[in-house]
Design an enzyme around this catalytic site. Structure first.
Site, PDB file in Angstrom:
ATOM      1  N   SER A   1       0.804  -1.103  -0.042  1.00  0.00           N
ATOM      2  CA  SER A   1      -0.083   0.124   0.026  1.00  0.00           C
ATOM      3  C   SER A   1       0.950   1.096   0.078  1.00  0.00           C
ATOM      4  CB  SER A   1      -0.979   0.218   1.388  1.00  0.00           C
ATOM      5  OG  SER A   1      -1.431   1.263   1.373  1.00  0.00           O
TER       6      SER A   1
ATOM      7  N   TYR B   1      -2.143  -0.762  10.332  1.00  0.00           N
ATOM      8  CA  TYR B   1      -2.444  -1.255   9.073  1.00  0.00           C
ATOM      9  C   TYR B   1      -1.165  -0.595   8.017  1.00  0.00           C
ATOM     10  CZ  TYR B   1      -4.174  -1.206   4.208  1.00  0.00           C
ATOM     11  OH  TYR B   1      -4.474  -1.278   2.773  1.00  0.00           O
TER      12      TYR B   1
END
Length: 263
Positions: A155, A168
């Protein structure tokens, strides 16, 4: 979701994964579904795992079978090592081979302050996002051969950080390092390992995670002023999965709408 995410590839299939088998975690929707459809479009048979969304999983299978390829959907939790091992074994039993692994499953939980992240949330996020990638790779390696490929979904948060997604973002940074280390570890087996780091992508995870006002403006802060579509990530995954990228390993492709990040 309105509008619905775009999963179907833009370009015509060229048989780049003809008769190969691809295994995808989190293949019931979003990026995972788009990868499943794109792989089938390129001639692959598809196995994917999903947590609980039966209708979404059935729709992914319908789209794959519509392209005249076989599809195997396996329900379970990728945070469980035994399940990951069993899912890989089911795939090999069904298709008699395994050529591509796509570690895509992930979860995120918004917290305004780091001290609000509980130990249970921290463990759950790491177990789903990074432990599962270890579990799947361990199970898959005995079946992968020279020319096989592993693609991990990281990501943009691994590079920029997200103040409301600290745990995350941390897992996604771990995925980048995992990709590099794993590539160095198995490159002599002829197995390539790469990653894709999406920016803001229009998937069901977005309205499920963020409040309405953020969803309405989602992706507008990128240079391209829009969120990406799952199929735009899938195109990068297919490139890394097929022989077009035969001299690429240990790298990360950034599909993020033009954000320039340190790679």
């Amino acid at each position: 979701m309105e509008p619905q995410p775009l999963s179907y590839p833009v370009s015509a299939g060229a048989g780049k994964l003809r008769d190969r088998t691809i295994f995808i975690t989190g293949g019931d929707s979003g990026i995972g579904r788009a990868v499943a459809v794109a792989a089938a479009h390129e001639g692959a048979n598809v196995a994917f795992v999903y947590l609980e969304e039966e209708e979404d999983a059935a729709e992914t299978c319908r789209l794959v079978k519509q392209l005249e390829r076989e599809c195997l959907a396996i329900r379970g939790d990728v945070g469980d090592e035994n399940f990951c091992r069993e899912a890989v074994e089911q795939t090999v039993q069904r298709f008699e081979r395994l050529d591509v692994v796509v570690n895509n499953a992930g979860e995120q939980h918004v917290q305004e302050k780091p001290e609000e992240i509980t130990a249970a949330q921290l463990e759950r996020t790491f177990r789903t996002n990074i432990f599962a990638q270890f579990f799947v790779v361990k199970a898959a390696l005995p079946h992968l051969k020279q020319g096989s490929a592993i693609v991990n979904i990281a990501s943009v948060t691994a590079y920029q950080g997200n103040p409301m997604l600290v745990d995350y973002s941390s897992t996604k940074g771990a995925i980048v390092s995992f990709t590099r280390a794993l590539s160095n570890s198995i490159v002599d087996r002829g197995i390539r390992v790469n990653a894709v780091a999406p920016g803001p992508i229009w998937t069901p995870l977005i309205p499920a995670t963020f409040p309405k006002e953020k969803v309405e403006k989602f992706g507008q802060d990128t240079p391209m002023k829009r969120p990406g579509q799952p199929r735009e990530v899938a195109a990068a995954v297919i490139f890394l999965a097929c022989d077009d990228s035969s001299y690429i390993s240990g790298q990360t492709i950034h599909v993020n709408g033009g954000e320039v990040v340190n790679s």
